[in-house]
Design an enzyme around this catalytic site. Structure first.
Site, PDB file in Angstrom:
ATOM      1  N   CYS A  99      25.551  31.270  28.774  1.00 54.49           N
ATOM      2  CA  CYS A  99      25.023  31.801  30.028  1.00 54.49           C
ATOM      3  C   CYS A  99      26.195  32.076  30.978  1.00 54.49           C
ATOM      4  O   CYS A  99      27.335  31.699  30.695  1.00 54.49           O
ATOM      5  CB  CYS A  99      24.046  30.799  30.648  1.00 54.49           C
ATOM      6  SG  CYS A  99      24.862  29.357  31.389  1.00 54.49           S
ATOM      7  N   GLU A 149      27.652  23.744  26.247  1.00 53.74           N
ATOM      8  CA  GLU A 149      29.058  24.147  26.285  1.00 53.74           C
ATOM      9  C   GLU A 149      29.830  23.328  27.311  1.00 53.74           C
ATOM     10  O   GLU A 149      30.960  22.893  27.045  1.00 53.74           O
ATOM     11  CB  GLU A 149      29.180  25.642  26.636  1.00 53.74           C
ATOM     12  CG  GLU A 149      28.549  26.573  25.621  1.00 53.74           C
ATOM     13  CD  GLU A 149      27.094  26.919  25.916  1.00 53.74           C
ATOM     14  OE1 GLU A 149      26.644  27.989  25.476  1.00 53.74           O
ATOM     15  OE2 GLU A 149      26.403  26.125  26.601  1.00 53.74           O
ATOM     16  N   CYS A 165      28.209  28.919  31.850  1.00 55.05           N
ATOM     17  CA  CYS A 165      29.022  28.442  30.731  1.00 55.05           C
ATOM     18  C   CYS A 165      30.180  29.384  30.454  1.00 55.05           C
ATOM     19  O   CYS A 165      31.286  28.929  30.149  1.00 55.05           O
ATOM     20  CB  CYS A 165      28.153  28.244  29.500  1.00 55.05           C
ATOM     21  SG  CYS A 165      26.985  26.872  29.697  1.00 55.05           S
ATOM     22  N   HIS A 167      24.781  21.911  30.501  1.00 58.44           N
ATOM     23  CA  HIS A 167      24.563  22.779  29.340  1.00 58.44           C
ATOM     24  C   HIS A 167      25.477  22.318  28.206  1.00 58.44           C
ATOM     25  O   HIS A 167      26.510  21.682  28.445  1.00 58.44           O
ATOM     26  CB  HIS A 167      24.862  24.231  29.695  1.00 58.44           C
ATOM     27  CG  HIS A 167      23.849  24.840  30.620  1.00 58.44           C
ATOM     28  ND1 HIS A 167      23.726  26.202  30.760  1.00 58.44           N
ATOM     29  CD2 HIS A 167      22.940  24.293  31.448  1.00 58.44           C
ATOM     30  CE1 HIS A 167      22.773  26.471  31.631  1.00 58.44           C
ATOM     31  NE2 HIS A 167      22.276  25.310  32.072  1.00 58.44           N
TER      32      HIS A 167
END
Length: 152
Positions: A82, A54, A85, A52
């Site tokens: 999320c 991040e 993250c 992801h």
């Protein structure tokens, strides 16, 4: 538009254009306003469900700074993080996060963050999570503690 959020959005746009992953981008910035690391979602490109934006940015910042502690840094991300993250942000000791879109915005285009939030609350049976062999596994933790292993 905030210049760091603009860069996070540009990272997301670049990732989409290159078919690397979902519409998510991030940047890690120091307190003086210098961008330390960029990230965009690379789940499809890297065949890595943890890639992801991040996390990509956090990994890059840690490499650049040669540390696992980003407590003096700020994260800008194009979408509310999320649960995975958020956990990475907490483990990295980042205390300040700015986000653009909400988790509801992500859900509205098909991303399933809400399912994970419900699982964490105990309201979902997405996976079977069962404990086993604690007595044997705890010995490794006891040894780490005995050896004064680094707690991060």
């Amino acid at each position: 538009m905030n210049k760091y959020m603009k860069k996070a959005k540009e990272n997301a746009d670049k990732g989409i254009a290159n078919h690397e992953g979902g519409p998510f981008g991030a940047v890690v910035v120091d307190k003086e306003g210098n961008i330390i690391a960029n990230g965009n979602n690379k789940v499809l490109k890297d065949k890595d469900p943890t890639a992801h934006a991040e996390i990509v940015a956090i990994r890059e910042a840690c490499k650049v700074l040669n540390t696992n502690d980003l407590s003096n840094y700020i994260l800008y991300t194009s979408c509310e993080p999320c649960p995975m993250c958020l956990s990475a942000i907490i483990w990295a000791n980042i205390k300040e996060v700015y986000f653009g879109c909400t988790k509801k915005d992500a859900a509205n285009i098909g991303f399933r963050d809400d399912d994970i939030y419900e699982f964490i609350k105990g309201n979902n049976q997405m996976i079977s999570l069962k404990q086993m062999d604690r007595d044997e596994c705890i010995e490794t933790m006891k040894q780490y503690q005995k050896d004064n292993g680094i707690i991060y």
